[in-house]
Write a protein that holds these residues in place. Structure first.
Motif, PDB file in Angstrom:
ATOM      1  N   ARG A 177       2.248  10.485  -2.540  1.00 38.32           N
ATOM      2  CA  ARG A 177       2.559  12.046  -1.891  1.00 38.32           C
ATOM      3  C   ARG A 177       2.188  13.862  -2.808  1.00 38.32           C
ATOM      4  O   ARG A 177       2.195  14.655  -2.076  1.00 38.32           O
ATOM      5  CB  ARG A 177       4.201  12.708  -1.823  1.00 38.32           C
ATOM      6  CG  ARG A 177       4.423  12.610  -0.551  1.00 38.32           C
ATOM      7  CD  ARG A 177       4.494  11.003   0.727  1.00 38.32           C
ATOM      8  NE  ARG A 177       4.727  11.219   1.454  1.00 38.32           N
ATOM      9  CZ  ARG A 177       5.293   9.756   2.208  1.00 38.32           C
ATOM     10  NH1 ARG A 177       4.539   8.951   1.931  1.00 38.32           N
ATOM     11  NH2 ARG A 177       5.745  10.348   3.528  1.00 38.32           N
ATOM     12  N   PRO A 180      -3.253  13.135  -4.141  1.00 34.52           N
ATOM     13  CA  PRO A 180      -2.187  13.685  -3.082  1.00 34.52           C
ATOM     14  C   PRO A 180      -2.593  12.787  -1.643  1.00 34.52           C
ATOM     15  O   PRO A 180      -3.804  13.771  -1.285  1.00 34.52           O
ATOM     16  CB  PRO A 180      -2.170  14.777  -2.293  1.00 34.52           C
ATOM     17  CG  PRO A 180      -2.599  15.731  -4.450  1.00 34.52           C
ATOM     18  CD  PRO A 180      -3.227  14.703  -4.545  1.00 34.52           C
ATOM     19  N   TYR A 181      -2.586  12.534  -1.027  1.00 28.57           N
ATOM     20  CA  TYR A 181      -2.287  11.854   0.220  1.00 28.57           C
ATOM     21  C   TYR A 181      -3.578  10.655   0.216  1.00 28.57           C
ATOM     22  O   TYR A 181      -4.169  10.495   1.292  1.00 28.57           O
ATOM     23  CB  TYR A 181      -2.603  13.242   1.199  1.00 28.57           C
ATOM     24  CG  TYR A 181      -1.354  13.525   1.437  1.00 28.57           C
ATOM     25  CD1 TYR A 181       0.332  12.959   2.205  1.00 28.57           C
ATOM     26  CD2 TYR A 181      -1.773  14.697   1.059  1.00 28.57           C
ATOM     27  CE1 TYR A 181       0.898  13.997   2.301  1.00 28.57           C
ATOM     28  CE2 TYR A 181      -0.117  15.791   0.953  1.00 28.57           C
ATOM     29  CZ  TYR A 181       1.171  14.873   1.457  1.00 28.57           C
ATOM     30  OH  TYR A 181       2.195  15.991   1.586  1.00 28.57           O
ATOM     31  N   HIS A 182      -3.594  10.084  -0.535  1.00 28.83           N
ATOM     32  CA  HIS A 182      -4.618   8.829  -0.732  1.00 28.83           C
ATOM     33  C   HIS A 182      -3.452   7.870  -1.138  1.00 28.83           C
ATOM     34  O   HIS A 182      -2.290   7.317  -1.420  1.00 28.83           O
ATOM     35  CB  HIS A 182      -5.545   8.743  -2.297  1.00 28.83           C
ATOM     36  CG  HIS A 182      -6.875   9.524  -1.536  1.00 28.83           C
ATOM     37  ND1 HIS A 182      -7.777   9.206  -1.974  1.00 28.83           N
ATOM     38  CD2 HIS A 182      -6.955  11.001  -1.017  1.00 28.83           C
ATOM     39  CE1 HIS A 182      -9.199  10.233  -1.783  1.00 28.83           C
ATOM     40  NE2 HIS A 182      -8.060  10.759  -1.644  1.00 28.83           N
ATOM     41  N   GLU A 183      -4.370   6.832  -0.343  1.00 31.04           N
ATOM     42  CA  GLU A 183      -3.132   5.468   0.042  1.00 31.04           C
ATOM     43  C   GLU A 183      -3.503   4.072  -1.791  1.00 31.04           C
ATOM     44  O   GLU A 183      -4.520   4.572  -2.005  1.00 31.04           O
ATOM     45  CB  GLU A 183      -3.508   4.716   1.070  1.00 31.04           C
ATOM     46  CG  GLU A 183      -2.166   4.235   1.023  1.00 31.04           C
ATOM     47  CD  GLU A 183      -2.884   3.549   2.857  1.00 31.04           C
ATOM     48  OE1 GLU A 183      -3.674   3.297   3.442  1.00 31.04           O
ATOM     49  OE2 GLU A 183      -1.394   2.801   2.947  1.00 31.04           O
ATOM     50  N   ARG A 209      -7.703   3.290  -1.658  1.00 32.60           N
ATOM     51  CA  ARG A 209      -7.731   2.070  -0.692  1.00 32.60           C
ATOM     52  C   ARG A 209      -8.194   3.947   0.622  1.00 32.60           C
ATOM     53  O   ARG A 209      -8.660   2.999   1.417  1.00 32.60           O
ATOM     54  CB  ARG A 209      -6.292   1.538   0.508  1.00 32.60           C
ATOM     55  CG  ARG A 209      -5.991   0.535  -0.783  1.00 32.60           C
ATOM     56  CD  ARG A 209      -6.920  -1.282  -0.959  1.00 32.60           C
ATOM     57  NE  ARG A 209      -6.536  -1.932  -1.465  1.00 32.60           N
ATOM     58  CZ  ARG A 209      -7.775  -2.756  -2.081  1.00 32.60           C
ATOM     59  NH1 ARG A 209      -8.739  -3.154  -1.607  1.00 32.60           N
ATOM     60  NH2 ARG A 209      -7.478  -3.952  -2.809  1.00 32.60           N
ATOM     61  N   THR A 210      -7.984   4.776   0.601  1.00 29.06           N
ATOM     62  CA  THR A 210      -8.634   5.757   0.931  1.00 29.06           C
ATOM     63  C   THR A 210     -10.317   6.113   0.896  1.00 29.06           C
ATOM     64  O   THR A 210     -11.114   6.572   1.725  1.00 29.06           O
ATOM     65  CB  THR A 210      -7.763   7.048   0.794  1.00 29.06           C
ATOM     66  OG1 THR A 210      -6.111   6.548   0.666  1.00 29.06           O
ATOM     67  CG2 THR A 210      -8.298   8.234   1.778  1.00 29.06           C
ATOM     68  N   THR A 211     -10.668   5.411  -0.205  1.00 24.15           N
ATOM     69  CA  THR A 211     -12.180   5.919  -0.347  1.00 24.15           C
ATOM     70  C   THR A 211     -12.374   4.383  -0.770  1.00 24.15           C
ATOM     71  O   THR A 211     -14.033   3.759  -1.112  1.00 24.15           O
ATOM     72  CB  THR A 211     -12.380   6.498  -1.923  1.00 24.15           C
ATOM     73  OG1 THR A 211     -11.076   6.039  -2.641  1.00 24.15           O
ATOM     74  CG2 THR A 211     -11.512   7.907  -1.802  1.00 24.15           C
ATOM     75  N   GLY A 212     -11.723   3.798  -1.235  1.00 24.63           N
ATOM     76  CA  GLY A 212     -11.735   2.247  -1.628  1.00 24.63           C
ATOM     77  C   GLY A 212     -12.428   2.281  -3.125  1.00 24.63           C
ATOM     78  O   GLY A 212     -13.109   0.832  -4.095  1.00 24.63           O
ATOM     79  N   TYR A 214      -6.472  -9.340   2.330  1.00 28.40           N
ATOM     80  CA  TYR A 214      -6.471  -9.903   3.435  1.00 28.40           C
ATOM     81  C   TYR A 214      -6.417 -11.126   2.655  1.00 28.40           C
ATOM     82  O   TYR A 214      -6.279 -12.279   3.604  1.00 28.40           O
ATOM     83  CB  TYR A 214      -7.942  -9.695   4.335  1.00 28.40           C
ATOM     84  CG  TYR A 214      -7.807  -8.846   4.912  1.00 28.40           C
ATOM     85  CD1 TYR A 214      -6.198  -8.493   5.750  1.00 28.40           C
ATOM     86  CD2 TYR A 214      -8.109  -7.680   5.277  1.00 28.40           C
ATOM     87  CE1 TYR A 214      -6.484  -7.311   7.492  1.00 28.40           C
ATOM     88  CE2 TYR A 214      -8.343  -6.516   6.346  1.00 28.40           C
ATOM     89  CZ  TYR A 214      -7.382  -6.324   6.353  1.00 28.40           C
ATOM     90  OH  TYR A 214      -7.841  -5.513   7.526  1.00 28.40           O
ATOM     91  N   GLN A 263      -8.988  -6.745  -0.635  1.00 29.30           N
ATOM     92  CA  GLN A 263      -8.728  -5.521   0.422  1.00 29.30           C
ATOM     93  C   GLN A 263      -6.728  -6.540   0.953  1.00 29.30           C
ATOM     94  O   GLN A 263      -6.476  -5.410   2.137  1.00 29.30           O
ATOM     95  CB  GLN A 263      -9.590  -5.396   1.761  1.00 29.30           C
ATOM     96  CG  GLN A 263     -10.011  -5.139   1.459  1.00 29.30           C
ATOM     97  CD  GLN A 263     -11.521  -4.813   2.612  1.00 29.30           C
ATOM     98  OE1 GLN A 263     -11.027  -4.928   3.601  1.00 29.30           O
ATOM     99  NE2 GLN A 263     -13.069  -4.598   2.324  1.00 29.30           N
ATOM    100  N   THR A 275       0.806   5.353  -0.319  1.00 29.08           N
ATOM    101  CA  THR A 275       0.442   6.856   0.023  1.00 29.08           C
ATOM    102  C   THR A 275       1.020   7.324  -1.338  1.00 29.08           C
ATOM    103  O   THR A 275       2.327   7.551  -1.264  1.00 29.08           O
ATOM    104  CB  THR A 275       0.498   6.867   1.294  1.00 29.08           C
ATOM    105  OG1 THR A 275      -0.109   6.369   1.828  1.00 29.08           O
ATOM    106  CG2 THR A 275      -0.432   9.290   1.453  1.00 29.08           C
ATOM    107  N   ARG A 296       1.002  -1.405  -0.394  1.00 37.12           N
ATOM    108  CA  ARG A 296      -0.071   0.471   0.140  1.00 37.12           C
ATOM    109  C   ARG A 296       0.661   1.581  -0.073  1.00 37.12           C
ATOM    110  O   ARG A 296       1.529   1.462   0.968  1.00 37.12           O
ATOM    111  CB  ARG A 296      -0.951   0.423   1.381  1.00 37.12           C
ATOM    112  CG  ARG A 296      -2.408  -1.107   0.877  1.00 37.12           C
ATOM    113  CD  ARG A 296      -1.962  -1.207   2.852  1.00 37.12           C
ATOM    114  NE  ARG A 296      -3.245   0.480   3.570  1.00 37.12           N
ATOM    115  CZ  ARG A 296      -4.716  -0.791   2.747  1.00 37.12           C
ATOM    116  NH1 ARG A 296      -4.988  -1.393   3.068  1.00 37.12           N
ATOM    117  NH2 ARG A 296      -5.187   0.759   3.417  1.00 37.12           N
TER     118      ARG A 296
END
Ligand SMILES: [Mg+2]
Ligand SMILES: [Mg+2]
Ligand SMILES: [Mg+2]
Lengths: 719, 719
Positions: A82, A142-145, A116-119, A263, A261, A80, A78
């Motif tokens: 920048r 920016p700053y979403h993973e 992965r910040t919003t799915g 897992y 995800q 993030t 994952r």
């Protein structure tokens, strides 16, 4: 007594093999991964097993057909963002000797980039794969993973890699994989199996290791295990298979169904509908193709045996299609009572065989190792389960020379083998006595995954799981018929013969049940069942789902809830009263393992039997005509077997049945074969034990047992 | 030095009051609930405080106006239906001497029956209230669980009931309540206050105890505390008020906004929009009406003081409307550093006063009690907070005779009072030195609930909370300016001067933040903040919300996540390396209190400073130019104050600033008043301590402190 025993052998230990075969009364010999069956032994009057690998040990084929090498869905680290672009190096953290990005199939068709910040899925026009660098470049917020799910070829068979690393092999070439499901390889493997059968007339049993798809076993960039899921389907994929799946399922496949995800559909996850579909589809296809191989074996007059491990994915031994394979036998590794039952309860084969521990490997047969201790511990756990549901055969694996050279070890296994044969001698194929009702384990997997709950990889100890896993380990050797039921089973109506339902696990896992506990159909059916006289036992975080003022949704049935900080302002007045049927045998401290903090009793019908400060750990509750029991945790131990035994009889409202057959000493257990009139009393401890044996409520024998002893007596009452 | 001290008195201790007033230099005397100010003392040359009760001590009025008695929203027991009708007895589990079902207002308008199995409201035509039996009969779905939310009159004031029970009063009549917000009572209370002011010319300070609405304090049928929420608004309701609320808010009121699934809006719940609206509405109304009473007091030349407790609901001292009341002073009970700051940080009054512990009550001044020990412990916690943000006055409450008769107790408070005055003498109203950046506590309540996080009722110890509460207790005496910010503050942009954000609490509580952690605006703003050099400190379950493959949503920033069983198949290779700035002062074992299990470090930038077996407990992480620190728990202790001090300087990237002023001994702390050139070094322990005092990075003093000592030295560097 002889027979029922398989020994491993190797090229350098021919005479000793014969000596031990005779000494121990073995009737089968086998090779292993990394050992060879010597020519000289082929004429011995025993069955010869040969390990057979359908998917590896043929690098020439694999190299000629790189597009049919096995594949695995991976998920990148994952990362993030920048700024407004991000490059993710796909293979970071993976081992490039094991896995190689699949650049043959279209990434835009088979890969997925997810914010992965919003799915949300990132549209395919917002990312590009740069094959030269092995990186995916993404237009980002920016700053979403972000993650990339992608396909990789398995260029080193995971189990071969594992054995290579574990046994510190040096010059062995890495074994490539190939996918038997794919058209060219399928034909090739079938032809090859025929030829092999022709070339190996002295082999009696073809031991498939296993069929086609390895459980998920991935290594990191330091050659350490990165991810291992014995139940994982991540390495059973390829565009070829997935296109068939799409046709069968009627909807488009998404990598997310597999990577989940990150897992990877770990068994603790509530399985998605799509993942369950995929398991179903794979079973249909795998079992059908496995049958073709088994038919070939049979056509040469040989037996087909499946190893329950390695490439077992899609064969689900408790699935709908397994019996259709037509196997003669299943063999598997016995790490505990639970893993023994996982094998011995299998239907649809002629016999089951258990590989006892320890494997004769240098990681145990070494300075500081304790192979005798491991063998004893393994046997004591296996024996209680065997008495309930016997394996037909046992055996060992690894390098026989190591066992043979270890002082006292052969004596130890001679003792094990003797006891094993005594069990069969005394039971004569009849069933042991069980209580007059069934006990059900309720979770999301139900009967498809019998004896597989709350474990990660076989019997490996995890601090997070042993306090829940213990329930099954206790049950594996107890006088109850155990069903494994799903929430759909509860929705459809709890079967008549079930008298006690057990729900055990951590909140929001597939074993506790997660969102099933806000389904009114599930709740009302269980409440009615208990109200009308049924029993409900919860361990850990049963029925947990934060909703409408409760964390344990069946807190009315259980008499407990867990404090999630929302009712801290509500006073609790929990007080212990440990005068209860469940605790009558218990002297020492209770062991709830890791336990469950913050549990408190509530409602008007509870009795608290154990507390940790102000937290309740063992609580019984009356609910209409029924009863419930709550345990904060229940790791396996002889004492906890007794607690659970009593809890089950209490929950069933059948306390008076318990002393039908009963031993007073908590470290001992009794198994009764009513048809043969034989009773086994086992000492589960490493100390001598004194116990009384009750039959029909009266003391019938007073016994003094040696450490670990199994004593046979007659069921006098029924004579 | 004299002054700044309030003593309680009573009718039976006149001479002793005068002796102690002179001995201790008290400049104010007060009565208490249950004591009386004697006539003989009214002429003493000190301020006289009189407790004033707006809502009780007038049963004649209450009985004449039963419809204006205060009301509380209650929720019945949860009852599971067995059949198609169910009768719920409303008052089951409540005390009928405290509460009486409101049968005056229409139940169908103001009550709510909810099916807690589905969460659905039961239509009003599917239930009836049967006044004769006190039961609600409901048409039900079998095996669904139901509650009734209903209004009840508070026929015994909860604090009066509490004091009555605690002090074992016998013949005192139960004090009824009345609701000052209602029309007849409002006028009556105002008139009565005027008359009282006229009748009591010698009283200087009217101490309101308090205004109109009691925090939620409910007793059970055994007269035990059933529910207590110091921040609770459940007893601030009535149809009269709720109709006004509906007009103001523009939507229909529901009882569920108050009873909140039975959690009664416990502070740990993420507050609903409607509950926040209700708090806002009540503040507007309560503060406006309180101002009318304060204006009356002022018109008689007296001061108005508010007790922060009892009927404080709606006055929210950090809310927008508090200053508008025009109070002269606030007084409150000081149970700890946190509760001291909760009072001393209040703006909009002329002075603050703290009631130190212990209260002179027979539950402490008794055989086996340790009032001197309690006073010392209370003072050591209060002193560190006082040095940061001083109360203007201190005082005591209860029966003075008990204190006077306890050997050594008066010496102890003389010591306290002397130190308190020394602080004021040396600080001269100037601020103490703080680090050149602000520290923010981030939770759902933000600045409206400063110094109120993670606590249940004042400083009462709860096993579930002390490991989180400790963060604020540590901060209450540390050299940092502390802001309390909400998630909306983060959404709107983190203020420039904040350099470190702390998130502490249990998953899904208002203090951790729950669903705020899946708001991309929150996540991106914090990630940017840290990436650009900010610091983030997480304690317990910071940023927790199970979503998209993570439990801690800022696991990239924190370098840790928590194992919720879904990644058990993923190998962790956590290893400790405790060579770090944060641990430089620490010798002994670390104390994480209850801790947080199953935390593991992940990502490529972490360093683990402490572990419990394979679980990580203290982890630092680098994130771009910023830093984070994770603590599994942080109960208050001198050692943990030091850990947090260092963690904050590390997170801020300002390690070099720490020794601007610094003491080497962990059991000591230093406070500097640069403007007066005075430095206090306090010994927070009960043992003698040796410490060096650093100024501008150099050792300036070597000090030997007696147990609990506060030593003043000069700030030589700046002279
Ligand atoms: Mg294996
Ligand atoms: Mg009963
Ligand atoms: Mg009070």
């Amino acid at each position: 007594m002889t027979g029922r025993l398989t020994l491993p052998t190797d090229a350098d230990i021919i005479d000793e093999t014969i000596r031990l075969k005779n000494l121990l009364g073995a009737d089968a010999l086998r090779d292993c991964d990394g050992t060879e069956m010597p020519e000289a032994l082929l004429s011995e009057p025993v069955k010869k097993y040969a390990t057979y690998y359908t998917t590896r040990k043929d690098n020439a084929w694999a190299m000629k057909h790189p597009e049919e090498i096995q594949q695995e869905y991976l998920i990148s680290n994952r990362i993030t963002a920048r700024g407004e672009t991000l490059r993710i190096r796909l293979m970071e953290g993976f081992h490039t000797e094991q896995l190689k990005v699949n650049t043959l199939d279209d990434p835009k068709r088979w890969w997925e980039v997810i914010d992965r910040t919003t799915g949300e899925v990132v549209p395919t026009d917002a990312w590009e794969f740069d094959e030269a660098s092995g990186e995916v470049e993404i237009r980002t917020i920016p700053y979403h993973e972000y993650t990339v799910s992608f396909l990789a070829f398995l260029i080193w068979d995971p189990v071969h890699m594992y054995n290579f690393i574990t046994n510190d092999w040096k010059d062995t070439p890495h074994q490539l994989t190939y996918d038997v499901r794919q058209p060219k390889t399928k034909q090739y493997v079938k032809d090859k199996l025929k030829k092999w059968c022709e070339d190996n007339p002295h082999i009696d049993v073809v031991r498939f290791t296993t069929f086609f798809h390895q459980f998920t076993l991935t290594f990191d960039d330091k050659k350490r295990e990165k991810y291992v899921e014995w139940f994982g389907y991540s390495a059973s994929v390829s565009p070829y298979i997935l296109e068939q799946f799409e046709k069968w399922a009627g909807y488009k496949f998404r990598p997310e169904y597999i990577v989940d995800q990150g897992y990877h559909n770990c068994m603790f996850r509530v399985p998605s509908r799509q993942f369950l579909d995929f398991i179903e589809f794979q079973q249909i296809e795998v079992c059908a193709l496995a049958k073709e191989l088994v038919d070939i074996v049979h056509s040469y007059g040989k037996e087909a045996m499946m190893f329950l491990g390695d490439h077992w994915i899609g064969t689900e031994p408790y699935g709908k299609y397994f019996a259709g394979i037509g196997l003669d036998a299943v063999v598997g590794s016995v790490g505990s009572g639970v893993t023994l039952r996982m094998i011995s309860d299998i239907k649809g084969v002629d016999y089951t065989e258990g590989r006892l521990l320890p494997y004769f490997f240098p990681d145990v047969f070494c300075e500081g190792g304790d192979p005798i201790g491991e063998a004893r511990d393994n046997w004591r756990k296996a024996r209680r389960a065997l008495l309930r549901s016997p394996l037909d055969r046992i055996g060992y694996g690894g390098y026989l020379k190591l066992a043979s050279n270890w002082p006292g070890f052969i004596d130890e296994i001679q003792n094990v083998v003797t006891q094993f044969r005594e069990i069969h001698e005394n039971m004569q194929g009849t069933a042991s006595y069980v209580a007059p009702f069934k006990v059900a384990i309720l979770n999301c997997w139900g009967s498809q995954r019998r004896w597989m709950s709350n474990q990660v990889h076989h019997a490996i100890w995890h601090r997070e799981t042993y306090s829940a896993e213990g329930v099954l380990e206790c049950l594996s050797g107890m006088p109850f018929e155990v069903e494994f039921i799903s929430f759909d089973d509860v929705r459809n109506g709890i079967p008549e013969e079930i008298k006690v339902i057990i729900n055990v696990g951590d909140a929001y896992t597939a074993f506790s049940g997660a969102e099933n506990w806000i389904d009114e159909k599930v709740l009302t059916n269980i409440r009615r069942f208990v109200d009308q006289g049924g029993g409900f036992i919860g361990v850990g975080e049963p029925t947990a789902y934060q909703y409408q003022g409760r964390y344990f949704q069946l807190s009315d049935v259980l008499g407990v809830d867990r404090e999630m900080c929302f009712s801290l302002s509500t006073d609790k007045y929990n007080e212990k009263n440990d005068d209860h049927f469940i605790l009558e045998d218990i002297d020492g401290a209770l062991d709830f393992g890791e336990g469950t903090s913050r549990v408190y009793a509530q409602g008007g019908h509870y009795q608290i039997l154990a507390m940790d400060g102000e937290y309740s750990q063992l609580v019984v509750n009356e609910y209409g005509r029924g009863h419930s029991v709550y345990f904060a945790g229940l790791p396996y131990s002889p004492q906890n077997c007794r607690l659970l035994l009593r809890a089950i009889y209490y929950a069933a409202g059948m306390e008076q049945e318990m002393k039908r057959y009963y031993v007073t000493n908590v470290d001992t257990e009794v198994t009764v074969f009513q048809k043969t009139g034989k009773i086994a009393v086992i000492n589960n401890s490493a100390q001598a034990q004194h116990t009384e044996l009750y039959i029909k409520g009266k003391c019938a024998y007073v016994l003094d047992l040696k450490p670990g002893e199994m004593r046979w007596v007659d069921d006098m009452e029924d004579r």
